[in-house]
Design an enzyme around this catalytic site. Structure first.
Site, PDB file in Angstrom:
ATOM      1  N   ARG A  16      46.072  -6.185  17.251  1.00 37.20           N
ATOM      2  CA  ARG A  16      45.563  -7.541  17.020  1.00 37.20           C
ATOM      3  C   ARG A  16      45.317  -7.754  15.524  1.00 37.20           C
ATOM      4  O   ARG A  16      45.604  -8.834  14.996  1.00 37.20           O
ATOM      5  CB  ARG A  16      44.281  -7.768  17.829  1.00 37.20           C
TER       6      ARG A  16
ATOM      7  N   GLU B 265      36.137 -20.824  24.422  1.00 39.28           N
ATOM      8  CA  GLU B 265      35.410 -19.593  24.112  1.00 39.28           C
ATOM      9  C   GLU B 265      33.929 -19.747  24.447  1.00 39.28           C
ATOM     10  O   GLU B 265      33.405 -20.863  24.484  1.00 39.28           O
ATOM     11  CB  GLU B 265      35.492 -19.298  22.609  1.00 39.28           C
TER      12      GLU B 265
ATOM     13  N   LYS C 228      41.710 -13.136  14.321  1.00 37.91           N
ATOM     14  CA  LYS C 228      40.298 -12.839  14.044  1.00 37.91           C
ATOM     15  C   LYS C 228      40.011 -12.946  12.550  1.00 37.91           C
ATOM     16  O   LYS C 228      39.797 -11.948  11.859  1.00 37.91           O
ATOM     17  CB  LYS C 228      39.978 -11.437  14.591  1.00 37.91           C
TER      18      LYS C 228
HETATM   19  N1  PLP Z   1      36.294 -14.277  21.286  1.00 39.77           N
HETATM   20  C1  PLP Z   1      35.805 -14.214  20.036  1.00 39.77           C
HETATM   21  C2  PLP Z   1      35.715 -15.466  19.241  1.00 39.77           C
HETATM   22  C3  PLP Z   1      35.380 -12.978  19.505  1.00 39.77           C
HETATM   23  O1  PLP Z   1      34.862 -12.902  18.282  1.00 39.77           O
HETATM   24  C4  PLP Z   1      35.499 -11.819  20.308  1.00 39.77           C
HETATM   25  C5  PLP Z   1      35.113 -10.523  19.779  1.00 39.77           C
HETATM   26  O2  PLP Z   1      35.916  -9.759  19.315  1.00 39.77           O
HETATM   27  C6  PLP Z   1      36.022 -11.942  21.600  1.00 39.77           C
HETATM   28  C7  PLP Z   1      36.404 -13.184  22.043  1.00 39.77           C
HETATM   29  C8  PLP Z   1      36.169 -10.751  22.475  1.00 39.77           C
HETATM   30  O3  PLP Z   1      37.253  -9.954  22.103  1.00 39.77           O
HETATM   31  P1  PLP Z   1      37.267  -8.401  22.387  1.00 39.77           P
HETATM   32  O4  PLP Z   1      37.072  -8.229  23.842  1.00 39.77           O
HETATM   33  O5  PLP Z   1      38.614  -7.955  21.948  1.00 39.77           O
HETATM   34  O6  PLP Z   1      36.174  -7.823  21.595  1.00 39.77           O
HETATM   35  C1  COI Z   2      33.094  -8.360  18.837  1.00 40.70           C
HETATM   36  O1  COI Z   2      32.809  -8.425  20.025  1.00 40.70           O
HETATM   37  O2  COI Z   2      33.574  -7.337  18.319  1.00 40.70           O
HETATM   38  C2  COI Z   2      32.903  -9.509  17.974  1.00 40.70           C
HETATM   39  O3  COI Z   2      33.674  -9.672  17.085  1.00 40.70           O
HETATM   40  C3  COI Z   2      31.795 -10.398  18.253  1.00 40.70           C
HETATM   41  C4  COI Z   2      30.908 -10.725  17.084  1.00 40.70           C
HETATM   42  C5  COI Z   2      29.955  -9.645  16.722  1.00 40.70           C
HETATM   43  C6  COI Z   2      31.604 -11.349  15.937  1.00 40.70           C
END
Ligand code: PLP
Ligand code: COI
Length: 340
Positions: free
Chosen positions: A83, A221, A185
C-alpha cells in the site's frame, strides 16, 4: 528483556512515547541507502522540503504482537509495504521495496523489544513507517531527495471504549475528493480530517463518519477506520468506494468472516439513509482493531445498532478471531504472520 520501563501496559492509550531506536534511510541520486538504526528521534530537513509545503509525504501503520510463547510477530507487513508503494507512486515518491520495508520494521521491533507489551495485556507495539520529500526545492514538483523512516510506540486501544461501543456523527466535510487521494495514505487526508474530528469530539462523539464526496449519500470512512456492518440476515458488508483507504484489517476480516466464521460477505455501497439494514456495526483498522459502533448521528436522527453499551455477537466473534490470529493463539491463513 529485563529493562524496567515502568509502563502500565494494560492502561495504555494511543499516545507518543519515545522508544529507543528508529530506522532511517535516505534516497538520493536514484537510490535508497542501506539505512541505519538511530537513537535520535529528531529529523532535520531543508526548510524547502516538499513534505513541508506541498504535502509530498505518506505513512503507514502496523503492529507487532507478543505471543503466549514470548515470541513477537508482525501482522501482514507485506500488505502495508504494497500500500505504501501505491501511495508513493501516486504522489511521485520513490517506492520503498517490499523487502526493505519489512526488514526495517523487523529491525525496529528487535531493537525495541522491551517495548513489546507482555502477552495478555492487550497492548501492542505500533509501527509508523513514513516517507517524506526532502532537499532544497521551491517549485511545485517532486522533491530531489527522500527519507524513509520507521519508528514505534507501545499502544493500547485507539478509541477509548476498546470493545465498548462508541458513537459517531456524520460530518458535512469531506476528507478527500472523488478522484483525489482518499484511497492512499497521504497526510493531506488527515489534515483535512482534523477540524471535522474536533467538531465531532466537542459533541462527545468518538469521531466522524465521512460520506462519499461525490454524492454525500453513502458511508466512506469512520474517522481513521473503515466501516463494517452486519445485516439482519448475518451478511458482513463493507462499503465500496474509490475514495476509501483500502484497509488491511477490513480485507482480513472479510477473509475471516468467509473462511473461519462461514458468513456471507459483500462489498457494496452503504447508504446512510438505510442504516436500518444493519443489526451490528463496527469501525475497523490497525489502530482501531474493531471498535463496535453504538450509534450514528445523521442530521437530527440518532441510529442505534446492537446496543450503546455492548458489542454485538458477530462483531465480537470477528474481533476474537482477528486478535486470536494477531497474538498467535489461532492459526493464521498462509503468509499473514511474520515472526521476528
Ligand atoms: N481508513 C483510514 C482513513 C485509515 O487511516 C486507516 C488506518 O490505517 C484505515 C482506514 C484502516 O486501515 P488498516 O486496516 O490498513 O490499518
Ligand atoms: C492506523 O490504523 O494505522 C491509522 O493510520 C489510524 C490513525 C492512527 C491515523
Amino acid at each position: 528483556m529485563s529493562k524496567d520501563l515502568n509502563i502500565d501496559w494494560s492502561n495504555l492509550g494511543f499516545s507518543y512515547i519515545k522508544t529507543d531506536y528508529r530506522y532511517i534511510s535516505h534516497w538520493k541520486d536514484g537510490k535508497w541507502d542501506d539505512g541505519i538504526l538511530t537513537q535520535d528521534n529528531m529529523v532535520t530537513i531543508s526548510e524547502a522540503s516538499t513534505s513541508l509545503h506541498y504535502g509530498q509525504e505518506c505513512f503507514e501503520g502496523l503492529k507487532a504482537y507478543r505471543r503466549k510463547d514470548g515470541k513477537i510477530q508482525l501482522f501482514r507487513p507485506d500488505q502495508n509495504a504494497n500500500r505504501m508503494a501505491n501511495t508513493c507512486k501516486r504522489i511521485l515518491m520513490p517506492e520503498v521495496p517490499v523487502e526493505k520495508f519489512i526488514d526495517a520494521c523487523k529491525q525496529v521491533v528487535k531493537a525495541n523489544e522491551a517495548y513489546v507489551a507482555p502477552y495478555g495485556t492487550g497492548a501492542t507495539l505500533y509501527l509508523r513507517p513514513y516517507v517524506i520529500g526532502v532537499g532544497n526545492n521551491i517549485g511545485v514538483k517532486a522533491a530531489p531527495e527522500y527519507i524513509f523512516s520507521v519508528f514505534c510506540v507501545p499502544v493500547g486501544p485507539y478509541f477509548k471504549g476498546g470493545m465498548t461501543p462508541v458513537n459517531f456523527v456524520v460530518s458535512d466535510y469531506d476528507r478527500a475528493a472523488p478522484n483525489g487521494t482518499g484511497n492512499i495514505k497521504v497526510g493531506g487526508n488527515y489534515a483535512a480530517s482534523l477540524l471535522p474530528h474536533e467538531i465531532a469530539a466537542k459533541q462527545n462523539f468518538a469521531d466522524c463518519i465521512y460520506l462519499d464526496p461525490a454524492t454525500h449519500t453513502k458511508i466512506d470512512e469512520v474517522g481513521s477506520a473503515n466501516f463494517i456492518g452486519i445485516t439482519k440476515d448475518n451478511k458482513v458488508i463493507t462499503p465500496k468506494s474509490p475514495s476509501i483507504l483500502p484497509s488491511i484489517t477490513r480485507r482480513s476480516l472479510i477473509h475471516l468472516a468467509k473462511e473461519y466464521l462461514h458468513l456471507e460477505t459483500e462489498e457494496r455501497e452503504v447508504f446512510i439513509d438505510n442504516l436500518d439494514e444493519f443489526k451490528e456495526a463496527g469501525a475497523c483498522g490497525t489502530a482501531a482493531v474493531i471498535s463496535p459502533i453504538g450509534g450514528i448521528q445523521y442530521k437530527d436522527k440518532f441510529h442505534v445498532f446492537y446496543s450503546e453499551t455492548q458489542a454485538g455477537p458477530i462483531i465480537k466473534e470477528l474481533y476474537e478471531t482477528l486478535i486470536g490470529i494477531q497474538f498467535g493463539d489461532i492459526k493464521a491463513p498462509e503468509g499473514w504472520i511474520y515472526e521476528i
